[in-house]
Write an enzyme that holds these catalytic residues in place. Structure first.
Site, short mmCIF file in Angstrom:
data_model
loop_
_atom_site.label_atom_id
_atom_site.label_comp_id
_atom_site.label_asym_id
_atom_site.label_seq_id
_atom_site.Cartn_x
_atom_site.Cartn_y
_atom_site.Cartn_z
N ASN A 26 1.75 6.72 3.60
CA ASN A 26 2.35 5.61 4.33
C ASN A 26 3.87 5.66 4.40
OD1 ASN A 26 -0.16 4.61 4.94
ND2 ASN A 26 -0.24 3.30 3.13
N ASP A 80 0.88 -1.18 0.00
CA ASP A 80 0.00 0.00 0.00
C ASP A 80 0.91 1.21 0.00
OD1 ASP A 80 -1.95 1.90 0.17
OD2 ASP A 80 -2.75 1.27 2.11
#
Length: 264
Positions: free
Chosen positions: A194, A189
């Site tokens: 992130n 992801d």
């Protein structure tokens, strides 16, 4: 990592009053709780004081927090990721407590005046993940075959470029992947939020690793570069690929973006 604390949480909170889950209250043990994030399926993230975060997935969701805990513990041998403090479940849901890291999300307001810094850090962070984590030792799989097996075959929430694509046509394309360029341990992801940046604006750590596993590096690169326009506006992909150290591969980029939109 034990001494590190995050003092700069993401800026997005729940936006509404939500009852704190009993499991989260127990983990907090009277320490201050700050709501940080609520995702679209109901998963909750809180900061506990300045030292910890806790994610909670209600039983009605299928958020893979146990899977994430397993991957974080393994990946911590090779790259900086949140340290798992505790994880567990009961009839109300699943939780994951991690020690905080002193850094800022790549999409934090700190970087909005200077998105080039964030974009460079995201690319360099992915390159470090892809080069430092040993493929031959990774027990986790994020291959095309595994993803297709779990796909709901649905484009209802897809990006506009795929939303009107006939599902049979999309599935035919998805089941005809390009040859693998290079197998690496992928983030799973690689969207911009992130990656964490340090005080110096350099890549610091990766978060949200529930899908980490072995796959072609373009599975990450296609999504990491795509997410830049969602967070910083158009025009940042060239810098991303230069910072990573690779030329764009239009065929693989198109394929892995379609696979992503198919929900796998």
């Amino acid at each position: 990592m034990a001494e590190l604390t995050i003092v700069h949480p993401p800026e997005t909170a729940f936006g509404e009053e939500i009852e704190i889950p009993a499991a989260v209250r127990t983990i907090a043990a009277g320490r201050p709780l700050t709501p940080v994030w609520r995702n679209v399926v109901g998963g909750l993230t809180y900061r506990i004081g300045s030292e910890y975060f806790v994610k909670f997935a209600p039983a009605s969701t299928d958020l893979p927090l146990a899977q994430e805990a397993e991957r974080l513990r393994w990946a911590a041998r090779y790259v900086r990721v949140p340290e798992v403090v505790a994880s567990g479940s009961d009839e109300t849901g699943v939780w994951l407590q991690t020690r905080a890291i002193n850094g800022w999300s790549a999409v934090d307001g700190r970087w909005r005046p200077d998105p080039a810094t964030a974009v460079t850090a995201i690319a360099e962070g992915l390159r470090e993940l892809h080069t430092r984590v040993p493929v031959e030792e990774c027990p986790f799989d994020w291959s095309v075959e595994r993803r297709l097996a779990k796909s709901p075959r649905d484009l209802g929430d897809a990006h506009p470029q795929h939303r009107d694509l006939d599902i049979d046509v999309a599935w035919e394309r998805a089941t005809s992947p390009p040859p693998i360029d290079r197998l690496v341990v992928c983030h799973g992801d690689a969207c911009a939020p992130n990656t964490l940046l340090g005080e110096d604006g350099r890549y610091l750590a990766h978060v949200d690793l529930a899908a980490l596993g072995v796959a072609d590096r373009w599975a990450d690169l296609a999504i990491g570069s795509w997410s830049l326009s969602w967070n910083f506006g158009a025009g940042w992909e060239d810098l991303f690929f230069r910072a990573y150290g690779i030329d764009p591969d239009p065929e693989r980029i198109a394929y892995y973006r379609l696979l992503w939109d198919l929900g796998s």
